[in-house]
Design a protein around this motif. Sequence first.
Motif, mmCIF file in Angstrom:
data_model
loop_
_atom_site.group_PDB
_atom_site.id
_atom_site.type_symbol
_atom_site.label_atom_id
_atom_site.label_comp_id
_atom_site.label_asym_id
_atom_site.label_seq_id
_atom_site.Cartn_x
_atom_site.Cartn_y
_atom_site.Cartn_z
ATOM 1 N N LEU A 73 8.432 5.576 15.072
ATOM 2 C CA LEU A 73 9.362 4.626 14.455
ATOM 3 C C LEU A 73 10.366 3.994 15.432
ATOM 4 N N PRO A 74 10.957 4.732 16.366
ATOM 5 C CA PRO A 74 11.894 4.074 17.288
ATOM 6 C C PRO A 74 11.248 2.965 18.116
ATOM 7 N N TYR A 75 9.986 3.167 18.522
ATOM 8 C CA TYR A 75 9.296 2.137 19.303
ATOM 9 C C TYR A 75 8.994 0.918 18.440
ATOM 10 N N TYR A 76 8.545 1.168 17.241
ATOM 11 C CA TYR A 76 8.250 0.080 16.306
ATOM 12 C C TYR A 76 9.504 -0.745 16.006
ATOM 13 N N GLU A 77 10.612 -0.061 15.736
ATOM 14 C CA GLU A 77 11.847 -0.777 15.401
ATOM 15 C C GLU A 77 12.351 -1.577 16.587
ATOM 16 N N LYS A 78 12.164 -1.072 17.780
ATOM 17 C CA LYS A 78 12.584 -1.818 18.968
ATOM 18 C C LYS A 78 11.828 -3.139 19.084
ATOM 19 N N LEU A 79 10.508 -3.081 18.878
ATOM 20 C CA LEU A 79 9.716 -4.304 18.980
ATOM 21 C C LEU A 79 10.017 -5.269 17.833
ATOM 22 N N ARG A 80 10.285 -4.744 16.649
ATOM 23 C CA ARG A 80 10.568 -5.614 15.496
ATOM 24 C C ARG A 80 11.779 -6.512 15.742
ATOM 25 N N ARG A 81 12.686 -6.093 16.574
ATOM 26 C CA ARG A 81 13.883 -6.909 16.829
ATOM 27 C C ARG A 81 13.542 -8.226 17.511
ATOM 28 N N TYR A 82 12.352 -8.318 18.082
ATOM 29 C CA TYR A 82 11.970 -9.522 18.815
ATOM 30 C C TYR A 82 10.977 -10.389 18.060
ATOM 31 N N LYS A 83 10.810 -10.149 16.754
ATOM 32 C CA LYS A 83 9.867 -10.948 15.975
ATOM 33 C C LYS A 83 10.272 -12.420 15.965
ATOM 34 N N ILE A 84 9.268 -13.280 16.064
ATOM 35 C CA ILE A 84 9.548 -14.715 15.969
ATOM 36 C C ILE A 84 9.707 -15.115 14.503
ATOM 37 N N ARG A 115 0.830 -1.199 0.000
ATOM 38 C CA ARG A 115 0.000 0.000 0.000
ATOM 39 C C ARG A 115 0.863 1.246 0.000
ATOM 40 N N GLU A 116 0.513 2.148 -0.880
ATOM 41 C CA GLU A 116 1.137 3.463 -0.880
ATOM 42 C C GLU A 116 0.202 4.418 -0.148
ATOM 43 N N VAL A 117 0.691 5.025 0.917
ATOM 44 C CA VAL A 117 -0.132 5.981 1.654
ATOM 45 C C VAL A 117 0.587 7.317 1.711
ATOM 46 N N THR A 118 -0.198 8.371 1.730
ATOM 47 C CA THR A 118 0.342 9.722 1.838
ATOM 48 C C THR A 118 -0.130 10.327 3.144
ATOM 49 N N LEU A 119 0.813 10.803 3.943
ATOM 50 C CA LEU A 119 0.493 11.403 5.227
ATOM 51 C C LEU A 119 0.606 12.919 5.146
ATOM 52 N N SER A 120 -0.186 13.592 5.947
ATOM 53 C CA SER A 120 -0.074 15.045 6.067
ATOM 54 C C SER A 120 1.224 15.374 6.800
ATOM 55 N N PRO A 121 1.672 16.628 6.776
ATOM 56 C CA PRO A 121 2.878 16.992 7.538
ATOM 57 C C PRO A 121 2.761 16.652 9.024
ATOM 58 N N GLU A 122 1.603 16.891 9.611
ATOM 59 C CA GLU A 122 1.415 16.565 11.024
ATOM 60 C C GLU A 122 1.488 15.055 11.253
ATOM 61 N N GLN A 123 0.894 14.288 10.350
ATOM 62 C CA GLN A 123 0.936 12.836 10.476
ATOM 63 C C GLN A 123 2.355 12.302 10.257
ATOM 64 N N SER A 124 3.102 12.924 9.365
ATOM 65 C CA SER A 124 4.494 12.515 9.133
ATOM 66 C C SER A 124 5.339 12.771 10.376
ATOM 67 N N GLU A 125 5.061 13.863 11.053
ATOM 68 C CA GLU A 125 5.767 14.149 12.304
ATOM 69 C C GLU A 125 5.421 13.110 13.358
ATOM 70 N N LEU A 126 4.143 12.738 13.417
ATOM 71 C CA LEU A 126 3.716 11.690 14.346
ATOM 72 C C LEU A 126 4.405 10.369 14.020
ATOM 73 N N LEU A 127 4.536 10.059 12.729
ATOM 74 C CA LEU A 127 5.220 8.834 12.306
ATOM 75 C C LEU A 127 6.646 8.790 12.817
ATOM 76 N N GLU A 128 7.359 9.881 12.707
ATOM 77 C CA GLU A 128 8.755 9.929 13.159
ATOM 78 C C GLU A 128 8.865 9.638 14.653
ATOM 79 N N GLU A 129 7.855 10.032 15.404
ATOM 80 C CA GLU A 129 7.857 9.754 16.844
ATOM 81 C C GLU A 129 7.646 8.275 17.130
#
Length: 244
Positions: A233-244, A217-231
């Motif tokens: 990503l670090p949490y998401y990447e931390k959890l991804r390290r523990y994927k089974i 899926r290609e999605v387009t975020l607003s500037p505010e949503q893109s800022e929220l995304l950046e906040e």
Amino acid sequence: MTNTADTVRISMWSGPRNISTAMMRSFSSRPECRVVDEPFYAYYLARTGLPHPMHEDVIASQSTDWRVVADELNASLPDGSSLYIKHMTQHMLEEVDFGVFRAHANVFLIRDPKLVIASYAAKWDRISTDDIGIKRQTEIFEEIRKLTGSPPPVVEAEDILKNPEAALKKLCATLDLEWRSEMLSWPKGRHPEDGVWADHWYASVEASTGFAPFEEREVTLSPEQSELLEEQLPYYEKLRRYKI
């Protein structure tokens, strides 16, 4: 009451706009499994006062005392049965004692936060880090790890959608559950276990009879949503390290 060799409680910890309801459908197709849909939602709304869709209906449908809810989730299970609990991590406020989940089989369901944000924004105009729940998901992950002494398993929505059978077999093996092919399909429509909020949120899953085919899926975020995304990503990447 804790798990025994003959019973298991599965606490699946997810943020919103994931495949959490489809996963609940999947486990409900196991003949021995009972499912519970977001049991702390009314507690969360009563404590925060947030004007979610169907606010009053949700509060009227469940206990607003987290201790009462936890006692119900830990009540005795019949031998040979399992209980699958669909949790939204943002519902778990700081006062909740995670010791009540110590004996559960805790699993964390993650999804690319860009897709979460786009999907959530299409349903409700309020959106923040607290609403998305990924930060809180990471905090709960650490709480469970401290309680149990080991990191709980993590599964990713895209992995399940790309190959449901392989991903669910791996998850069942991790949980020491027998694989059941019934988990790949379910009856169309509303299910009796669905929360009253299904009217607002569950249209897609009610139209389904199985996991939707994976699509890039290609999605387009607003500037505010893109800022929220950046906040997020670090949490998401931390959890991804523990994927089974």
